[in-house]
Design an enzyme around this catalytic site. Structure first.
Site, mmCIF file in Angstrom:
data_model
loop_
_atom_site.group_PDB
_atom_site.id
_atom_site.type_symbol
_atom_site.label_atom_id
_atom_site.label_comp_id
_atom_site.label_asym_id
_atom_site.label_seq_id
_atom_site.Cartn_x
_atom_site.Cartn_y
_atom_site.Cartn_z
ATOM 1 N N LYS A 1 34.629 37.858 35.635
ATOM 2 C CA LYS A 1 35.262 36.583 35.973
ATOM 3 C C LYS A 1 34.306 35.670 36.763
ATOM 4 O O LYS A 1 34.410 34.454 36.706
ATOM 5 C CB LYS A 1 36.526 36.813 36.815
ATOM 6 C CG LYS A 1 37.587 37.710 36.191
ATOM 7 C CD LYS A 1 38.170 37.120 34.929
ATOM 8 C CE LYS A 1 39.424 37.836 34.446
ATOM 9 N NZ LYS A 1 39.222 39.211 33.965
HETATM 10 C C1 LIG Z 1 39.789 39.861 32.914
HETATM 11 C C2 LIG Z 1 39.147 41.117 32.532
HETATM 12 C C3 LIG Z 1 39.177 41.586 31.220
HETATM 13 C C4 LIG Z 1 39.912 40.859 30.123
HETATM 14 O O1 LIG Z 1 39.321 39.640 29.794
HETATM 15 P P1 LIG Z 1 40.150 38.536 28.998
HETATM 16 O O2 LIG Z 1 39.288 37.352 28.956
HETATM 17 O O3 LIG Z 1 41.407 38.308 29.801
HETATM 18 O O4 LIG Z 1 40.475 39.107 27.674
HETATM 19 C C5 LIG Z 1 38.499 42.752 30.921
HETATM 20 N N1 LIG Z 1 37.855 43.455 31.886
HETATM 21 C C6 LIG Z 1 37.818 43.039 33.160
HETATM 22 C C7 LIG Z 1 37.123 43.863 34.168
HETATM 23 C C8 LIG Z 1 38.456 41.863 33.535
HETATM 24 O O5 LIG Z 1 38.401 41.456 34.807
#
Ligand SMILES: *Cc1c(COP(=O)(O)O)cnc(C)c1O
Length: 494
Positions: A112
């Site tokens: 993120k």
């Molecule tokens: C948010 C997240 C995901 C999923 O990503 P999306 O864009 O919501 O599909 C997968 N792994 C981790 C560690 C995340 O923080």
């Protein structure tokens, strides 16, 4: 060429990139999509000689066309700096199995950070460009990682406040502690009694509450979203797929034009959608492999064409993927419907009414770039152990879901195209699950003992993000019911 954005649910509203970033969601509840996905202007060969920041500029300028070169470069420089613990920002780690694209070197050690370290800069720049004088209030629902990354990005950013809602019993202890120790006078963190979907639905309701908007407008506030539906998050995520390809090329791991497959551990469908956009910009990507955990609503969708959220919500060891409503899928649905906003709106109405929809045969044909599968809890744990034992490499639970699904894909198809697996979190974020998968004996240790143990076996220094919270005081203690979210927001903005 100017790129304008319209809603996936109605084509009348056309806005600039900066306006789309400020609004987050379109007025009609749809998501903003660019009129067309732009093609890369530079060749991959040219891009292969560039730094992460330079590649990011080459990609983002094609989408954020109302930002000046200076504005955009300024945002990029502020975002991808020493907050990342490596100059390359997103390293590729080669193992016997695949290339793991480590997207967790930012300040909160989850992918993120790749978008949320730039979003606050894009947003404050967008506010300036649009003569916004209101304070911008970021409301965010989180399944664990977005919350901390958004808090870290927006903390003490002038002209903004941020409020994060997370499922009280649905995040890992480290994730929770990371959020509850967040500093910054403009930050607020609230645990809700419900799951992630409840939090996300609650936040969406607040966004579309016209009365609340008017009330807050009078006080000089306006809402925006840091959730992955914001194009200000989607666009920065495209960059690392372009970068990964360019780096494989630079290191002569692939030939120019050679196809690669990409595997993404998926929840809200934001990260894999970014890979799909990269492919459509001209990056030679073959299959987009969509990996789910036990909440396998997407696997079922790819298998049957029916999206059905009417099922039990399962709490897993990959909590950031515990999602039954994958919001960003709407952008794909819109596209495979032939950019038909009416058709998409109809399906989304069915989703919110009956909790399910079915796409047409014609639309199903548009999904041929994707392959979906899932890994259950035992398969995920076994994958962590296997990758550790075979490669000496420790991966987190989310990455392990992707890695296990990739194994199923190869077994099923025999396709041995070189493959990049998006590695979305540091194993330090999910230490207990990771260490238990490697050996059950570790379960007797405390969370921070496990951290030190992991550092020993993985031969990787404990990241700053973890060191910081060892002793940090808890600064947030609010909790509420889902139907109290509106009052909690009002109280925060008094
Ligand atoms: C948010 C997240 C995901 C999923 O990503 P999306 O864009 O919501 O599909 C997968 N792994 C981790 C560690 C995340 O923080």
């Amino acid at each position: 060429m100017e790129v304008l954005y319209s809603s996936t649910r109605g084509s009348s509203e056309k806005v600039t990139a900066s306006q789309a970033i400020l609004k987050g969601l379109a007025e009609d509840g749809g998501l903003f999509v660019p009129g067309a996905i732009p093609a890369l202007e530079k060749s991959l060969k040219e891009l292969s000689a560039m730094t992460y920041q330079e590649v990011a500029y080459e990609v983002m300028k094609l989408y954020l066309t109302d930002f000046t070169e200076e504005e955009l470069k300024n945002c990029i420089t502020k975002a991808y700096d020493a907050k990342f613990d490596t100059d390359v920002i997103a390293p590729l780690v080669e193992t016997k199995k695949a290339y793991y694209l480590e997207l967790f070197h930012g300040s909160t050690i989850a992918f993120k950070d790749m978008a949320l370290s730039i979003l606050p800069h894009l947003m404050t720049t967008a506010a300036r460009k649009n003569q916004i004088t209101n304070e911008i209030v970021i409301l965010t629902a989180t399944s664990g990682d977005t919350g901390k990354a958004a808090l870290a990005g927006f903390a003490d950013v002038e002209g903004t406040r941020i409020m994060v809602f997370y499922p009280k019993n649905g995040v890992s202890p480290i994730q929770e502690k990371q959020m509850l120790t967040q500093k910054g006078a403009n930050t607020s963190v609230v645990g809700i009694y419900g799951n992630f979907d409840d939090a996300q639905t609650g936040v969406k309701k607040l966004f579309s509450d016209k009365e609340l908007a008017a009330e807050l407008g009078e006080k000089g506030f306006q809402f925006s979203s840091a959730n992955s539906i914001n194009i200000g998050r989607l666009v920065p995520q495209i960059c690392y797929y372009v970068y990964a390809y360019a780096k494989l090329l630079a290191e002569e791991k692939i030939a120019d034009g050679e196809l690669i497959n990409v595997v993404v551990p998926t929840g809200n469908f934001g990260n894999i959608l970014a890979a799909f956009y990269a492919k459509n910009m001209g990056v030679p990507i073959g299959k987009l492999i969509c990996a789910s955990n036990d909440n396998k609503v997407l696997y079922d969708f790819f298998a049957t064409g029916v999206y059905d959220r009417n099922r039990d919500f399962v709490l897993t060891t990959s909590p950031s993927m515990d999602i039954l409503i994958s919001s960003n899928l709407e952008r794909l649905i819109y596209r495979i419907a032939g950019n038909d906003a009416g058709k998409n709106a109809e399906l989304m109405a069915a989703l919110s009414g009956q909790g399910k929809y079915e796409i047409t045969e014609e639309m199903k044909a548009g999904l041929s770039d994707f392959y979906g599968n899932f890994a259950d809890e035992a398969e995920t744990a076994a994958e962590i152990k296997a990758i550790y034992e075979d490669c000496g490499y420790v991966i987190d639970t989310h990455t392990a879901v992707a890695s296990a699904v990739y194994g199923k894909y190869v077994a099923e198809t025999g396709d041995t195209t070189k493959t990049v697996i998006a590695s979305t979190a540091s194993p330090y974020k999910f230490t207990r699950s990771v260490m238990n998968a490697i050996d059950e004996k570790y379960d007797a240790l405390s969370d921070f003992e496990l951290v030190d143990e992991l550092s020993g076996i993985a031969n990787v220094a404990v990241p700053n993000a973890i060191e910081e919270i060892r002793t940090a005081p808890i600064l947030h203690d609010k909790q509420c019911q889902v139907d109290e979210m509106k009052d909690v927001v009002r109280a925060f903005l008094q």
